[in-house]
Design a protein around this motif. Structure first.
Motif, PDB file in Angstrom:
ATOM      1  N   VAL A 159       0.837  -1.178   0.052  1.00  0.00           N
ATOM      2  CA  VAL A 159      -0.058   0.024   0.158  1.00  0.00           C
ATOM      3  C   VAL A 159       0.755   1.160   0.072  1.00  0.00           C
ATOM      4  O   VAL A 159       0.738   2.118  -0.855  1.00  0.00           O
ATOM      5  N   VAL A 160       1.913   1.357   0.762  1.00  0.00           N
ATOM      6  CA  VAL A 160       2.874   2.416   0.874  1.00  0.00           C
ATOM      7  C   VAL A 160       3.415   2.572  -0.233  1.00  0.00           C
ATOM      8  O   VAL A 160       3.524   3.751  -0.771  1.00  0.00           O
ATOM      9  N   PHE A 161       4.081   1.443  -0.977  1.00  0.00           N
ATOM     10  CA  PHE A 161       4.772   1.625  -2.278  1.00  0.00           C
ATOM     11  C   PHE A 161       3.923   2.053  -3.369  1.00  0.00           C
ATOM     12  O   PHE A 161       4.070   3.011  -4.219  1.00  0.00           O
ATOM     13  N   SER A 162       2.543   1.719  -3.227  1.00  0.00           N
ATOM     14  CA  SER A 162       1.437   1.820  -4.471  1.00  0.00           C
ATOM     15  C   SER A 162       1.097   3.645  -4.345  1.00  0.00           C
ATOM     16  O   SER A 162       1.086   4.376  -5.305  1.00  0.00           O
ATOM     17  N   ALA A 163       1.152   4.081  -2.951  1.00  0.00           N
ATOM     18  CA  ALA A 163       0.821   5.304  -2.664  1.00  0.00           C
ATOM     19  C   ALA A 163       2.018   6.386  -3.160  1.00  0.00           C
ATOM     20  O   ALA A 163       1.524   7.163  -3.624  1.00  0.00           O
ATOM     21  N   ILE A 164       3.063   5.748  -2.779  1.00  0.00           N
ATOM     22  CA  ILE A 164       4.378   6.406  -3.346  1.00  0.00           C
ATOM     23  C   ILE A 164       4.511   6.938  -4.997  1.00  0.00           C
ATOM     24  O   ILE A 164       4.375   7.853  -5.292  1.00  0.00           O
ATOM     25  N   VAL A 165       4.097   5.677  -5.557  1.00  0.00           N
ATOM     26  CA  VAL A 165       4.082   5.522  -7.175  1.00  0.00           C
ATOM     27  C   VAL A 165       2.949   6.643  -7.536  1.00  0.00           C
ATOM     28  O   VAL A 165       3.253   7.337  -8.370  1.00  0.00           O
ATOM     29  N   MET A 166       1.940   6.435  -7.039  1.00  0.00           N
ATOM     30  CA  MET A 166       0.774   7.226  -7.556  1.00  0.00           C
ATOM     31  C   MET A 166       0.951   8.594  -7.351  1.00  0.00           C
ATOM     32  O   MET A 166       0.572   9.628  -8.022  1.00  0.00           O
ATOM     33  N   GLY A 167       1.739   8.960  -6.126  1.00  0.00           N
ATOM     34  CA  GLY A 167       2.039  10.456  -5.791  1.00  0.00           C
ATOM     35  C   GLY A 167       2.888  10.929  -6.736  1.00  0.00           C
ATOM     36  O   GLY A 167       2.596  12.076  -6.908  1.00  0.00           O
ATOM     37  N   ILE A 168       4.010  10.077  -7.068  1.00  0.00           N
ATOM     38  CA  ILE A 168       5.012  10.654  -8.189  1.00  0.00           C
ATOM     39  C   ILE A 168       4.271  10.997  -9.281  1.00  0.00           C
ATOM     40  O   ILE A 168       4.471  12.116  -9.922  1.00  0.00           O
ATOM     41  N   GLY A 169       3.275  10.181  -9.782  1.00  0.00           N
ATOM     42  CA  GLY A 169       2.657  10.503 -11.048  1.00  0.00           C
ATOM     43  C   GLY A 169       1.697  11.585 -10.870  1.00  0.00           C
ATOM     44  O   GLY A 169       1.637  12.587 -11.701  1.00  0.00           O
ATOM     45  N   LEU A 170       1.213  11.961  -9.766  1.00  0.00           N
ATOM     46  CA  LEU A 170       0.378  13.002  -9.422  1.00  0.00           C
ATOM     47  C   LEU A 170       1.115  14.487  -9.564  1.00  0.00           C
ATOM     48  O   LEU A 170       0.902  15.404  -9.901  1.00  0.00           O
ATOM     49  N   VAL A 171       2.288  14.228  -8.893  1.00  0.00           N
ATOM     50  CA  VAL A 171       3.241  15.439  -8.656  1.00  0.00           C
ATOM     51  C   VAL A 171       3.695  15.824 -10.110  1.00  0.00           C
ATOM     52  O   VAL A 171       3.514  16.898 -10.445  1.00  0.00           O
ATOM     53  N   ILE A 172       3.941  14.806 -11.002  1.00  0.00           N
ATOM     54  CA  ILE A 172       4.481  14.942 -12.178  1.00  0.00           C
ATOM     55  C   ILE A 172       3.117  15.608 -13.172  1.00  0.00           C
ATOM     56  O   ILE A 172       3.460  16.688 -13.910  1.00  0.00           O
ATOM     57  N   PHE A 173       2.059  15.329 -12.930  1.00  0.00           N
ATOM     58  CA  PHE A 173       0.814  15.712 -13.402  1.00  0.00           C
ATOM     59  C   PHE A 173       0.519  17.351 -13.006  1.00  0.00           C
ATOM     60  O   PHE A 173       0.239  18.011 -13.901  1.00  0.00           O
ATOM     61  N   LEU A 174       0.777  17.317 -12.026  1.00  0.00           N
ATOM     62  CA  LEU A 174       0.450  18.565 -11.271  1.00  0.00           C
ATOM     63  C   LEU A 174       1.556  19.788 -11.839  1.00  0.00           C
ATOM     64  O   LEU A 174       1.273  20.896 -12.221  1.00  0.00           O
ATOM     65  N   ALA A 175       2.876  19.255 -11.912  1.00  0.00           N
ATOM     66  CA  ALA A 175       3.722  20.124 -12.250  1.00  0.00           C
ATOM     67  C   ALA A 175       3.845  20.384 -13.430  1.00  0.00           C
ATOM     68  O   ALA A 175       4.283  21.618 -14.162  1.00  0.00           O
ATOM     69  N   THR A 176       3.459  19.572 -14.464  1.00  0.00           N
ATOM     70  CA  THR A 176       3.337  19.724 -15.913  1.00  0.00           C
ATOM     71  C   THR A 176       1.925  20.189 -16.563  1.00  0.00           C
ATOM     72  O   THR A 176       2.015  20.722 -17.585  1.00  0.00           O
ATOM     73  N   GLY A 177       1.011  19.868 -15.765  1.00  0.00           N
ATOM     74  CA  GLY A 177      -0.382  20.222 -16.135  1.00  0.00           C
ATOM     75  C   GLY A 177      -0.634  19.233 -17.549  1.00  0.00           C
ATOM     76  O   GLY A 177      -1.517  19.378 -18.430  1.00  0.00           O
ATOM     77  N   ASN A 178       0.358  18.259 -17.767  1.00  0.00           N
ATOM     78  CA  ASN A 178      -0.237  17.307 -18.902  1.00  0.00           C
ATOM     79  C   ASN A 178      -0.051  15.917 -18.316  1.00  0.00           C
ATOM     80  O   ASN A 178       0.767  15.494 -17.670  1.00  0.00           O
ATOM     81  N   SER A 179      -0.876  14.974 -18.950  1.00  0.00           N
ATOM     82  CA  SER A 179      -1.128  13.730 -18.402  1.00  0.00           C
ATOM     83  C   SER A 179       0.126  12.655 -19.285  1.00  0.00           C
ATOM     84  O   SER A 179       0.377  11.786 -18.837  1.00  0.00           O
ATOM     85  N   GLY A 180       0.623  13.348 -20.395  1.00  0.00           N
ATOM     86  CA  GLY A 180       1.642  12.707 -21.030  1.00  0.00           C
ATOM     87  C   GLY A 180       0.919  12.115 -22.234  1.00  0.00           C
ATOM     88  O   GLY A 180       1.619  11.397 -23.130  1.00  0.00           O
TER      89      GLY A 180
END
Length: 126
Positions: free
Chosen positions: A27-48
């Motif tokens: 659960v912690v690993f999944s949350a960290i991975v999802m959090g990294i994706g969310l930070v990238i999304f919020l920083a770039t404003g782009n889903s990729g």
């Protein structure tokens, strides 16, 4: 004979601790991975990805993760979260086998087979 029972009880306590740790780490690993994706999304404003496209196959998710695409990273975190209880079922099969509880080995193995079939159906879309 009491030594064997005591050793089995100690080993089962260790297996239960391992199972709990697997769930926590998953659960912690999944949350960290999802959090990294969310930070990238919020920083770039782009889903990729263009438009409403999202990666759905494991190949697309891994490729998108390698390319640091936000949605792919979040999907990888979701897959890790889904696989955490599957790993718990595998460890439970081992625990029941060590206890020589053949009925629960059979039941838990059936659950694992059902989970794997469901995952394959989900991956192939058929």
């Amino acid at each position: 004979m009491p030594e064997k029972t005591n050793a089995t009880a100690t080993e089962m306590a260790q297996v239960e601790t391992i199972i709990g740790r697997i769930l926590q780490v998953g659960v912690v690993f999944s949350a960290i991975v999802m959090g990294i994706g969310l930070v990238i999304f919020l920083a770039t404003g782009n889903s990729g990805y263009a438009g409403d496209t999202v990666p759905l196959t494991m190949g697309a998710i891994l490729l998108g993760t390698w390319q640091l695409k936000a949605y792919a990273i979040m999907m990888l975190g979701t897959y890790c979260l889904i696989l955490t209880p599957v790993l718990r079922v595998v460890v439970s099969i081992y625990a029941f086998y060590k206890e020589r509880d053949h009925l629960y080995v059979a039941i838990t193995t059936a659950v694992l087979i059902i989970l794997m079939i469901a995952l394959l159906i989900g991956l192939t879309g058929k």
